[in-house]
Design a protein around this motif. Structure first.
Motif, PDB file in Angstrom:
ATOM      1  N   CYS A 179       9.011  25.620 -12.342  1.00  0.00           N
ATOM      2  CA  CYS A 179      10.425  25.594 -11.945  1.00  0.00           C
ATOM      3  C   CYS A 179      11.271  24.986 -13.065  1.00  0.00           C
ATOM      4  CB  CYS A 179      10.608  24.793 -10.671  1.00  0.00           C
ATOM      5  SG  CYS A 179       9.834  25.547  -9.223  1.00  0.00           S
ATOM      6  N   ARG A 180      12.448  25.589 -13.297  1.00  0.00           N
ATOM      7  CA  ARG A 180      13.314  25.149 -14.388  1.00  0.00           C
ATOM      8  C   ARG A 180      14.362  24.127 -13.982  1.00  0.00           C
ATOM      9  NH1 ARG A 180      14.596  30.784 -17.682  1.00  0.00           N
ATOM     10  NH2 ARG A 180      12.490  31.067 -18.518  1.00  0.00           N
ATOM     11  N   ASN A 181      14.787  24.136 -12.719  1.00  0.00           N
ATOM     12  CA  ASN A 181      15.886  23.253 -12.328  1.00  0.00           C
ATOM     13  C   ASN A 181      15.807  22.912 -10.844  1.00  0.00           C
ATOM     14  OD1 ASN A 181      18.236  21.746 -12.430  1.00  0.00           O
ATOM     15  ND2 ASN A 181      19.573  23.515 -12.158  1.00  0.00           N
ATOM     16  N   PRO A 182      15.273  21.743 -10.469  1.00  0.00           N
ATOM     17  CA  PRO A 182      14.685  20.707 -11.327  1.00  0.00           C
ATOM     18  C   PRO A 182      13.377  21.179 -11.992  1.00  0.00           C
ATOM     19  CG  PRO A 182      15.259  19.807  -9.165  1.00  0.00           C
ATOM     20  CD  PRO A 182      15.332  21.298  -9.068  1.00  0.00           C
ATOM     21  N   GLN A 183      13.041  20.520 -13.102  1.00  0.00           N
ATOM     22  CA  GLN A 183      11.866  20.869 -13.889  1.00  0.00           C
ATOM     23  C   GLN A 183      10.608  20.325 -13.221  1.00  0.00           C
ATOM     24  OE1 GLN A 183      14.725  20.022 -17.702  1.00  0.00           O
ATOM     25  NE2 GLN A 183      12.753  18.990 -17.569  1.00  0.00           N
ATOM     26  N   GLY A 240       4.677  18.138  -6.575  1.00  0.00           N
ATOM     27  CA  GLY A 240       5.760  18.463  -7.488  1.00  0.00           C
ATOM     28  C   GLY A 240       5.648  17.576  -8.703  1.00  0.00           C
ATOM     29  N   LEU A 241       5.130  18.109  -9.804  1.00  0.00           N
ATOM     30  CA  LEU A 241       4.803  17.316 -10.983  1.00  0.00           C
ATOM     31  C   LEU A 241       5.814  17.554 -12.100  1.00  0.00           C
ATOM     32  CD1 LEU A 241       0.975  18.073 -11.022  1.00  0.00           C
ATOM     33  CD2 LEU A 241       2.119  16.108  -9.966  1.00  0.00           C
ATOM     34  N   PRO A 242       6.092  16.534 -12.915  1.00  0.00           N
ATOM     35  CA  PRO A 242       7.065  16.692 -14.008  1.00  0.00           C
ATOM     36  C   PRO A 242       6.527  17.567 -15.132  1.00  0.00           C
ATOM     37  CG  PRO A 242       6.006  14.545 -14.139  1.00  0.00           C
ATOM     38  CD  PRO A 242       5.543  15.165 -12.848  1.00  0.00           C
TER      39      PRO A 242
END
Length: 340
Positions: free
Chosen positions: A228-232, A247-249
């Protein structure tokens, strides 16, 4: 100096642990300078021949990674995006999103073009699903999932009636049992498609991620991996329930995800490749960030050699504070090779 026995044993254990850690760490092993005109998008690897298929805007290159040589160049595209291979038929398929959209059919032995099938605008991500024996194509501007028989007549054949998705798809995956999962980047959703019924049967939100583009699947554990780009974020989602498990950075500008040997990968345009793993049942963590090169936002893994290939270019320096697309240097196309 001679170590006492307990210290000697401890030193051996520490050394063995260090060697094991080094062997299990991903790193850049070399870079293949390829060159040639055009941009770049998805990369596909043939696990048997180990050839790399890289779309370059108006043409598609076939590269031997052992020698770093271009062994074929398939011309005739307006805006090529991806390649799917069907070895049992000796055919490959290239999506061309330019103009009215098309799918180029080529011979895997000769790399000669066999024909071009009319599609729809923005034909983009492409995969082959063996269970349904169909080529699947995401078409973002057309909000549709396309399917076609890989044994199609390459000169006169037509695609199946497009499946309406109700959003703009980017990439896709299948569970090997009749379902397709498609990123809808403008809706922050994954559309679940019953390929036999040819309709969307569920829509799953991807929060805490957003704008999903990359996708891969772990069929054994029933996990989707989303970039995912936004949020990353790298999102891990259950293919059975649609529940978000993690959901990992990740870095900026993700465009591709992958799964291999229990590890999850996301490649980003800022020059980093995130490696994650399920470290305990239901618990996912980032285990490594590999520095690749700026622009290396797509990737492919050769499962038979555990080698990762990331296409990119050299870029002109950006002014301080500048955002947006970087300007590539002419003839600078390359492939970064990552292995353990």
């Amino acid at each position: 100096m001679r170590l006492a026995k307990p210290l000697w044993i401890a030193a051996v254990i520490l050394c063995s642990h260090t060697l094991l850690s080094a062997q299990s760490t991903w790193h850049v092993v070399k870079t293949l300078p390829i060159g040639g005109p055009g941009g770049m998008d998805y990369i596909t690897i043939d696990p048997v021949s180990h050839h790399l298929y890289v779309t370059r805007s108006t043409h598609t290159q076939v590269i031997d990674p052992a020698s770093g040589k271009v062994i074929a160049d398939i011309p005739g595209q307006q805006r090529s995006h991806g390649v799917a291979l069907v070895p049992k038929l000796g055919r490959g398929f290239i999506t061309d999103g330019g103009g009215k959209g098309a799918i180029v059919v080529f011979d895997l032995k000769t790399n000669a073009t066999l024909g071009t099938i009319a599609a729809v605008p923005d034909a983009d991500g492409i995969i082959y699903d063996a269970f349904t024996n169909r080529i699947l194509v995401s078409a973002g501007d057309s909000n549709a999932l396309l399917t076609l028989d890989p044994n199609i007549d390459p000169k006169t054949g037509k695609i199946d009636t497009p499946i309406a998705l109700g959003g703009a798809p980017e990439f896709l995956a299948t569970d090997g049992a009749g379902k397709a999962f498609v990123n809808l980047e403008d809706k922050n959703q994954v559309a679940v498609v019953d390929l036999k019924a040819r309709k969307v049967i569920a829509r799953w939100l991807v929060a805490p991620g957003g704008h999903p583009v990359g996708m891969a699947i772990d069929r054994n554990r029933h996990h989707l991996i989303l970039g995912c780009r936004n949020p990353q974020k790298m999102i891990v989602l259950s293919t059975e329930t649609g529940k978000v498990l993690a959901g990992l950075p990740i870095g900026q500008g993700v465009d591709a995800d992958a799964f291999h040997n229990g590890q999850l990968f996301a490649s980003t345009g800022d020059g980093a490749m995130t490696v994650a793993a399920e470290t305990a049942p239901g618990k996912f963590e980032v285990v490594q960030s590999v520095q690749t090169r700026i622009g290396a936002k797509t990737m492919g893994i050769d499962p038979s050699t555990s080698t990762i290939y990331l296409p990119t270019m050299e870029f002109e320096p950006q002014a301080p504070g500048a955002t947006g697309r970087r300007t590539p240097k002419p003839d600078s196309f390359m492939i970064v090779v990552v292995a353990k």
